[in-house]
Structures are given as structure tokens and as C-alpha cells.
Design a protein around this motif. Sequence first.
Motif, PDB file in Angstrom:
ATOM      1  N   SER A  88     -40.203  86.763 126.151  1.00 50.28           N
ATOM      2  CA  SER A  88     -39.840  85.216 126.338  1.00 50.28           C
ATOM      3  C   SER A  88     -41.581  84.872 126.759  1.00 50.28           C
ATOM      4  O   SER A  88     -41.822  85.552 127.702  1.00 50.28           O
ATOM      5  CB  SER A  88     -38.939  84.725 127.560  1.00 50.28           C
ATOM      6  OG  SER A  88     -39.400  83.583 127.929  1.00 50.28           O
ATOM      7  N   GLU A  98     -34.250  87.515 114.887  1.00 55.35           N
ATOM      8  CA  GLU A  98     -33.238  88.210 115.437  1.00 55.35           C
ATOM      9  C   GLU A  98     -32.514  88.683 114.490  1.00 55.35           C
ATOM     10  O   GLU A  98     -31.603  88.094 113.710  1.00 55.35           O
ATOM     11  CB  GLU A  98     -32.335  87.407 116.494  1.00 55.35           C
ATOM     12  CG  GLU A  98     -32.087  87.930 117.585  1.00 55.35           C
ATOM     13  CD  GLU A  98     -31.279  86.914 118.722  1.00 55.35           C
ATOM     14  OE1 GLU A  98     -31.584  85.908 118.591  1.00 55.35           O
ATOM     15  OE2 GLU A  98     -30.130  87.425 119.114  1.00 55.35           O
ATOM     16  N   ALA A 153     -32.084  77.686 115.333  1.00 55.27           N
ATOM     17  CA  ALA A 153     -31.861  79.223 115.196  1.00 55.27           C
ATOM     18  C   ALA A 153     -31.722  79.183 113.662  1.00 55.27           C
ATOM     19  O   ALA A 153     -32.215  80.113 113.090  1.00 55.27           O
ATOM     20  CB  ALA A 153     -30.419  79.441 115.752  1.00 55.27           C
ATOM     21  N   ALA A 213     -35.236  82.730 117.017  1.00 55.51           N
ATOM     22  CA  ALA A 213     -35.617  82.440 118.527  1.00 55.51           C
ATOM     23  C   ALA A 213     -36.788  81.966 118.586  1.00 55.51           C
ATOM     24  O   ALA A 213     -37.908  82.288 118.699  1.00 55.51           O
ATOM     25  CB  ALA A 213     -35.282  83.686 119.263  1.00 55.51           C
ATOM     26  N   TYR A 216     -39.818  82.980 121.920  1.00 56.22           N
ATOM     27  CA  TYR A 216     -39.828  84.385 122.037  1.00 56.22           C
ATOM     28  C   TYR A 216     -40.703  85.120 121.158  1.00 56.22           C
ATOM     29  O   TYR A 216     -41.058  84.548 119.939  1.00 56.22           O
ATOM     30  CB  TYR A 216     -38.384  85.041 121.907  1.00 56.22           C
ATOM     31  CG  TYR A 216     -37.379  84.616 123.052  1.00 56.22           C
ATOM     32  CD1 TYR A 216     -37.563  85.456 123.967  1.00 56.22           C
ATOM     33  CD2 TYR A 216     -36.935  83.465 122.964  1.00 56.22           C
ATOM     34  CE1 TYR A 216     -36.491  85.270 125.178  1.00 56.22           C
ATOM     35  CE2 TYR A 216     -36.140  83.273 124.090  1.00 56.22           C
ATOM     36  CZ  TYR A 216     -35.906  84.050 125.041  1.00 56.22           C
ATOM     37  OH  TYR A 216     -35.152  83.700 126.229  1.00 56.22           O
TER      38      TYR A 216
END
Lengths: 260, 245
Positions: A88, A98, A153, A213, A216
Motif C-alpha cells: 500500500s 490483481e 477495480a 487496485a 497499491y
Amino acid sequence: MLRALWTAGTGMVAQQANLDTISNNLANVNTTGFKKGRAEFQDLMYQTIRQAGAATGPDTQLPTGIQVGHGVRQVATQKLYGQGNFQSTGNDYDLAIEGEGFFQITMPDGTLAYTRDGSFKKDSQGRMVTAEGYPLEPQITVPDDATSLTVSADGLVSATTPAGTEEIGQITIARFVNPAGLENMGRNLAKETEASGVPVVGNPGADGAGTLAQQYLEMSNVQVVEEMVNMIVAQRAYEVNSKAIQTADDMLGQAASLKR
Amino acid sequence: MIRGIYTAASGMVAETTRTDTIANNLANGNTTGYKKDIAISKDFASLLIQRINDGPAVPPIGTLGAGTVIDEIATIQTAGSISSTGNSLDFAVDGKGFFAVETPAGVRFTRNGAFTRSGQGELVTSEGFPVLGQNGAIAIPNGKISVEETGRVTVDGAEAGQLRLVEFADDRQLVKEGNSLYRTDENGQPATGKIMQGFLEQSNVNIVAEMVNLIAGYRAYEVNAKTVQAHDQLLDKAVNEVGKV
């Protein structure tokens, strides 16, 4: 001369290549989006001195033959596309994928390159660019007066300005049938090849593509412990091969000293 | 000349081949799916020494060996240790069985399960040879590949094929071809081994044992060399001293 000299020599060369790959993994342990490589080996050709199955009589044949191998060779340095850890960062321009897929980057020559490194920045024209200044494809231009940036996302980018929130673009990601076939160009970039197949571009989260994400970063997927173990194995393998060379050399010395 | 020279020299030649084999094992100590070779020697058919000029009824007086020769280089098909890689396209066989691979020269067999996906989406070896299923090459489209112990391949839950895993009644018929491949004329039968996804089989070379063999081979070579020298000294005496007046 003795075959063993050359055979053991190939072993030393192979382990050297192995160590090169391991060193590169360790050097990039902290590189965002880096994927570890693995050196792969296969045995070299065999010299058949006596063929198995050759007839030794009217009804009999040799059950086994004599084949002497000639060492080892490196066949591939395969990239392993396992997921790296997420970190993060709190920075709006940091994106991590991801799952499967790559960000698409427009290179200065107009071609596309692919990366897992999502540490984007804003350039003077407001475009989202890599640390090197290459723009993301499709291009996302952030308004000058934006106070914050939101990436969903599934890749929808919206900016909040004093006037309100507006959608400013859609990030798409590319997937390859065989990402291990991509050509690595360094600087966290990879290029499409015949082995990788053509990119399948889509929105994040659609058809099995990874999701994004925000805030991140994906760290490298190098496991230090694993690499250290591999390094020990490589060193010892190198060492035993050098012993085999020494032994072969001593044998030649013995043969040479037969005649005094 | 003195027979012992040739006998001892045959020992040196045999130990040379043995060292070649050990060197190959050591070079492949880190090669996925490699199986070690051992050189097995046997004595030459013993020679019958016969008395000369004894007429037709020759009574034998015993036998004498005439050295050694490498009779066979046997591949030891014991399992190597299995290490976890976490890569979904790495397969190891737990137990008996070989993956069937389609090469330009015909079907070959391997225990090296470090496969990749080709650009066309087929499961291939690192050299690009397709890995065979029950019905030809296995096509694996984009997606999450999963392989069961029985070799059934699914991609995102949809069946993609069944890996062809074969075993042979006599593993000694397999001929090493290099590149981790074996050749055989037999078709084999369905194997009993289980497929483990995310694992690779390491080579079954035991470095310590090979180092010991290397030392033993070297010493055997050395004593044979000494024997040749001793015989040479005998000849030296016979030639240069016996005839001296």
C-alpha cells in the motif's frame, strides 16, 4: 582427450548461467512489478557406443546399450508470472493488477510495450506516464485542477475537480496466451513476440483479466530465501563439476606419466 | 609383449568411460527430471591357457582373465526429489510414468515437466514440442489451468484434455536421446503415477555418491597405471639387463 573434461565443463557453464539468473532475481528483489526468472536445463546428446537391441546371436539381442552423455545445456530462462506481494502506498497514481494482464505503454517509436509496473506519474501535459515518461495506452489525461483521482477495480478513471467529478477514461489491460514468451526489454517493459501470441485487450475484471487496485503497487515476486537456496545449490553444483574436471585432468596426467 | 600391460590398460580405458559417465551425472545434477547413469563393467571372457605341444588331448591348466570392459551403461530410473515451484505449468510425476511429447522425429518420453504455453495456446516443452494428451496436443486457452492427479486438464473449470502418461514394463528399453527425452519402440501402457501440479522432479543424482564414485574410479585408474608401469619395468629389465654380458 577425455570426454569427462568437456562434459564437466558444460556443467560449470550451465551453473554459471544459473547463477546469472539468480543474481538478476536478487538484484530486482525490490523492483516494482518484476517477475523472477528461472534457468532451465536439459541433458545434451548421447554418444552411442553400443546400440541396445543389437543382435548378439540368432535369437538373442543386447538388452541394454552403452551410451555416454555429453553434459548439460541451458534451454530457457523462463519468466514466472506468479503474483507479487502488494504494497500500500497511499498514492493515487499507483496501480496494481490483481490477476492476469499487463498495462500497455506507448513507446517513443509508437509501438506498444507491456508492463506490470503500475507506478504512474503525471507529466506536464497531465497524461498518465511511466517513470520514464512513456504514456499509458489508452491515454488518460488528468485535468489541471484535479484534486483527486479515482480508479475503479474495472479500470474506470474519474477525476474530482472543484466543478465536480467526471469520468476521464478507461484503462484496459492486455493478456497473452503465453506471457513467458514475451521479450523482456529491461526497464520493467516487455514486448510481444510470436511465442507470446497476440495481446487480448480488455477491461480489467472482464473475461478472467485481473482487476485494478488503486494506491497499491505490485512488488517483485522474488522470494529471497528460495533464491539463496538456489544459489547454494548452484555453487555446489559448480564446485562438483570443477572437481570432476580436476579428476579427469589428473587421469590424463597419470596417462602421460606412464611413459617415463 | 607382456599380457599384463594390456590387461591393466583395459582397466584404465574402462575407468575413463566410468569417469565420463560420472561427469555427465554431475553436470546434470541440477537438470529437471534427469536420471543418473551407471557404468557396469565385466571381465573379458576368461582365456583358457593351454599347454602347448601336448598333442590332441590337451588338458587345461586353468583360466586367466584378460582385463575388463564396460558392458553396459544403465540408467537408474529411481525417483528424484520433488520440489515445489508454485508455477501452474510445472508438473512432476509421483511414481511411475513418462509424459509423451510430439517431436519432429516422432513421439518421445520425458520426466521433465517444466512446460509452457506456446503462442498458439498449446502445452509445450521448453523446446516447443507439444505435450501429448489422449487425443493429440493439449490446447489450453487463456485462463486458470488446473491438472488433477489423474492427468485430467481443465481450464477455468472446462475440460481441456487428458495428459498421456505412459509407463513401460522394462524401463531399460528406453534410450536417452538428450534434451530430457527418451526414445523407445514400445507403446507402453497407461501409467500408475500421479501428476503433481506446481512441482518439478529434480534429478536423482546423489552428489555425495557420485563424488565417492569419482574418487574410486580415479584410484582404480591410478593402480592400473601403476601396474602398466610395473610391467614396463619388468620388460626394461628383460630387455636391458638379462641380456647384458
